[in-house]
Design an enzyme around this catalytic site. Structure first.
Site, PDB file in Angstrom:
ATOM      1  N   GLN A 326       0.778  -1.048   0.091  1.00  0.00           N
ATOM      2  CA  GLN A 326      -0.189   0.029   0.085  1.00  0.00           C
ATOM      3  C   GLN A 326       0.859   1.269  -0.379  1.00  0.00           C
ATOM      4  O   GLN A 326       1.380   1.643   0.765  1.00  0.00           O
ATOM      5  CB  GLN A 326      -1.329  -0.250   1.224  1.00  0.00           C
ATOM      6  CG  GLN A 326      -2.248  -1.375   1.070  1.00  0.00           C
ATOM      7  CD  GLN A 326      -1.524  -1.884   2.250  1.00  0.00           C
ATOM      8  OE1 GLN A 326      -0.414  -2.277   2.273  1.00  0.00           O
ATOM      9  NE2 GLN A 326      -1.847  -2.409   2.938  1.00  0.00           N
ATOM     10  N   GLN A 348       0.539  -0.508  -6.385  1.00  0.00           N
ATOM     11  CA  GLN A 348      -1.194  -0.615  -5.119  1.00  0.00           C
ATOM     12  C   GLN A 348      -1.695   0.669  -4.131  1.00  0.00           C
ATOM     13  O   GLN A 348      -0.540   1.590  -3.524  1.00  0.00           O
ATOM     14  CB  GLN A 348      -0.329  -2.289  -4.472  1.00  0.00           C
ATOM     15  CG  GLN A 348      -1.413  -2.242  -3.226  1.00  0.00           C
ATOM     16  CD  GLN A 348      -1.421  -3.515  -2.404  1.00  0.00           C
ATOM     17  OE1 GLN A 348      -0.377  -3.892  -2.803  1.00  0.00           O
ATOM     18  NE2 GLN A 348      -2.252  -3.864  -1.391  1.00  0.00           N
ATOM     19  N   ASP A 349      -3.257   0.833  -4.898  1.00  0.00           N
ATOM     20  CA  ASP A 349      -3.617   1.934  -3.759  1.00  0.00           C
ATOM     21  C   ASP A 349      -2.892   3.366  -4.132  1.00  0.00           C
ATOM     22  O   ASP A 349      -2.958   4.156  -3.034  1.00  0.00           O
ATOM     23  CB  ASP A 349      -4.234   1.655  -2.947  1.00  0.00           C
ATOM     24  CG  ASP A 349      -4.227   0.865  -1.500  1.00  0.00           C
ATOM     25  OD1 ASP A 349      -4.721  -0.213  -2.611  1.00  0.00           O
ATOM     26  OD2 ASP A 349      -4.057   0.237  -0.524  1.00  0.00           O
ATOM     27  N   ASP A 370      -5.992  -2.607  -6.543  1.00  0.00           N
ATOM     28  CA  ASP A 370      -7.134  -2.157  -6.116  1.00  0.00           C
ATOM     29  C   ASP A 370      -6.493   0.045  -6.175  1.00  0.00           C
ATOM     30  O   ASP A 370      -6.637   0.500  -5.027  1.00  0.00           O
ATOM     31  CB  ASP A 370      -6.974  -2.198  -4.655  1.00  0.00           C
ATOM     32  CG  ASP A 370      -7.272  -3.593  -3.732  1.00  0.00           C
ATOM     33  OD1 ASP A 370      -8.116  -4.247  -4.800  1.00  0.00           O
ATOM     34  OD2 ASP A 370      -6.491  -4.111  -3.418  1.00  0.00           O
ATOM     35  N   ARG A 438     -12.247  -5.970  -6.974  1.00  0.00           N
ATOM     36  CA  ARG A 438     -13.345  -7.078  -5.694  1.00  0.00           C
ATOM     37  C   ARG A 438     -13.490  -5.931  -4.454  1.00  0.00           C
ATOM     38  O   ARG A 438     -13.166  -5.184  -4.391  1.00  0.00           O
ATOM     39  CB  ARG A 438     -11.487  -7.788  -5.775  1.00  0.00           C
ATOM     40  CG  ARG A 438     -10.212  -6.263  -5.044  1.00  0.00           C
ATOM     41  CD  ARG A 438      -9.749  -8.246  -5.081  1.00  0.00           C
ATOM     42  NE  ARG A 438      -8.190  -7.131  -4.199  1.00  0.00           N
ATOM     43  CZ  ARG A 438      -7.826  -7.414  -2.992  1.00  0.00           C
ATOM     44  NH1 ARG A 438      -7.702  -9.036  -2.692  1.00  0.00           N
ATOM     45  NH2 ARG A 438      -7.116  -7.009  -2.502  1.00  0.00           N
TER      46      ARG A 438
END
Length: 532
Positions: A326, A348-349, A370, A438
């Protein structure tokens, strides 16, 4: 914790006595629409007031009680002995909670002061939804660091605060629906500006700023690394902007260059606009990440909280890389924020659409897992969404929407955009699984409409979070998308997934219905004609 229970009990009785109750039948019907009707119905048994009351008074009492709990929880969090109770990581998560509960108090105060105005009921719904995001994010900080044992000491875990917040959200939604039905308050209201580019709530002056070229002529402050401006760093310019007088638009022009800074536009800094020299010309970059001791919330290279924030012609990066997990490039919790011709690069993120109403137009977003995530009311229009190469054991997921309550008005809408592989993924995309999203939380909501989806997306389209979690409660939908990755035959068969074919059904996620269907115009910008 006994003090919190006693405080909550006394506050509840005092507030209810102050407001009275509706008649039993009316209130019972009203309370049946809440997730915790027993808490709502208790309003009828704690007072014998004969005042002429309505469900709106019950809503006000619920708001005030929820606020009183938030204030007391904030006080207890402030007084926690973090020096001896928490390690350094726990202290970072605790600091998030302190800021987030202060923001929740502000949101609830705004909700209370606006609730009597029927045109503000959906503003209220947005602020309550943001408060739910705050409550969840406080806990997420400890989850980031696997510190569940330290989280157990937090006062909200022994109170009904989250339940009362959910009830307040449901009660206000019912009140908003009732008000809308009786007043038809949005009939004939224009949702888009005449240029078709921006939401109507973007002022004429701001639209002129966004559509003009070059930043120097309209700037209040100029930032330049070479010394040709007023300041050499963005942080110095923001410090100067805090001293300004007035509440009008304040423009900071950031000349081309790579600015290695972590920037925060705080809640008190409203109507700030950043203008750069273009994508990949003006770059704000950092590398904070959870593995280095930052919570996801704190890892952002650039964070905007003050309402009315605008960024144009800039890039925001987090260079931590996929191995650091993250690591946020930009986080926005700014209500009515606009990002125009901007780029967001991470893994990620990447882009934390944290909360409130947001609009992204003509932007580029890069990431792996994500990488568009959060609990905002947000629309991406005419954007390019690029999936990058992740770690060998990872799958790519474009979105992870975080709606935790079915009455939140939040969701991620991607309209008239393109989802494709970036250059580093194209050569190996056959060995990497990539999905549209998701479900981060139980009521995750994402809709993709009239968008080109390339073959990088797996035929299943969507990926579970964990087992069957949220598969029947989420709302994922696709409408009239095109491209080799848009085929419907291989899509997931979840109860919460929908292939929309009826324009009336898809129209629920248009500017008018999903984002501005009641009494406020959120940050959308989708230039619909004839519905969609």
């Amino acid at each position: 914790m006994d003090k919190l229970v006693i405080f909550a009990f006394l506050s509840f009785h005092i507030l209810v006595a102050s407001f009275g109750v509706a008649n039993a039948a009316q209130l019972s019907s009203f309370c049946s629409q809440t997730p915790y009707p027993e808490l709502c119905n208790s309003l009828t048994t704690t007072t014998k007031s004969t005042l002429d009351q309505t469900p709106f008074n019950v809503r006000d009492a619920a708001f005030k009680f929820t606020l009183s709990q938030a204030q007391y929880i904030y006080k207890l969090i402030s007084n926690m002995d973090v020096k001896s109770s928490f390690n350094q990581l726990g202290k970072s998560a605790w600091a998030d909670c302190l800021e987030l509960y202060q923001d929740t108090i502000d949101n609830l105060n705004r909700a209370i002061s606006s609730s009597a105005n029927p045109t503000k009921l959906n503003d209220v719904q947005t602020w309550l939804s943001a408060s739910i995001a705050n409550h969840q994010t406080c806990q997420n900080g400890f989850i980031d660091f696997q510190l569940s044992s330290q989280l157990q000491s937090f006062p909200f875990l022994v109170s009904n605060f989250s339940k009362h917040l959910s009830n307040s959200l449901a009660i206000n939604k019912a009140a908003a629906s009732s008000s809308l039905a009786s007043t038809k308050q949005i009939k004939g209201r224009r949702l888009m500006s005449s240029d078709g580019l921006f939401p109507e709530w973007v002022s004429v002056a701001d639209r002129k700023l966004l559509q003009s070229s070059g930043g120097a002529g309209k700037a209040d402050i100029v930032v330049a690394q070479d010394g040709s401006g007023d300041y050499k760093t963005i942080s110095e310019a923001l410090a100067a902007a805090k001293k300004r007088s007035g509440t009008g638009r304040f423009v900071i022009y950031v000349k081309k260059g790579v600015y290695k800074e972590n920037v925060v536009v705080t809640k008190t800094m409203k109507n700030i606009m950043f203008v750069g020299d273009g994508i990949d010309a003006t770059i704000v970059t950092g590398s904070k990440n959870v593995q280095d001791g930052s919570t996801t919330f704190r890892s952002a290279t650039f964070a905007a909280t003050g309402s009315g924030f605008i960024a144009q012609d800039m890039s925001f990066e987090n260079t931590a890389g996929p191995q650091k997990h993250q690591a946020v490039a930009l986080r926005s919790g700014s209500d009515f924020s606009v990002f125009y011709r901007c780029s967001f690069k991470g893994y990620q993120d990447t882009l934390y659409v944290y909360a409130q109403r947001q609009f992204y137009r003509d932007c580029d977003v890069y990431g792996t897992q994500d990488f568009i995530f959060g609990d905002a009311v947000v629309v991406f229009q005419n954007c390019n969404i690029y999936l990058r190469r992740p770690l060998s054991d990872q799958k790519n997921t474009v979105t992870a929407q975080a709606r935790t309550d079915p009455n939140e008005n939040t969701g991620i809408i991607i309209h008239n955009s393109r989802i494709t592989a970036s250059s580093d993924l194209k050569s190996v995309q056959g060995s990497i699984k990539s999905y549209l999203g998701r479900p981060w939380q139980k009521y995750s909501r994402t809709v993709i409409m009239t968008t080109t989806i390339d073959s990088v997306i797996d035929p299943a389209g969507w990926l579970p979070w964990s087992g069957n979690f949220a598969l029947s409660t989420l709302y994922y939908a696709e409408y009239m998308n095109s491209g080799p990755g848009a085929g419907k035959s291989g899509r997931v068969k979840w109860g919460g997934f929908h292939v929309l074919t009826n324009p009336l059904e898809a129209g629920k996620f248009s500017v008018g219905n999903f984002l501005a269907g009641n009494s406020w115009i959120p940050a959308t910008g989708v230039p619909f004609t004839s519905g969609l």
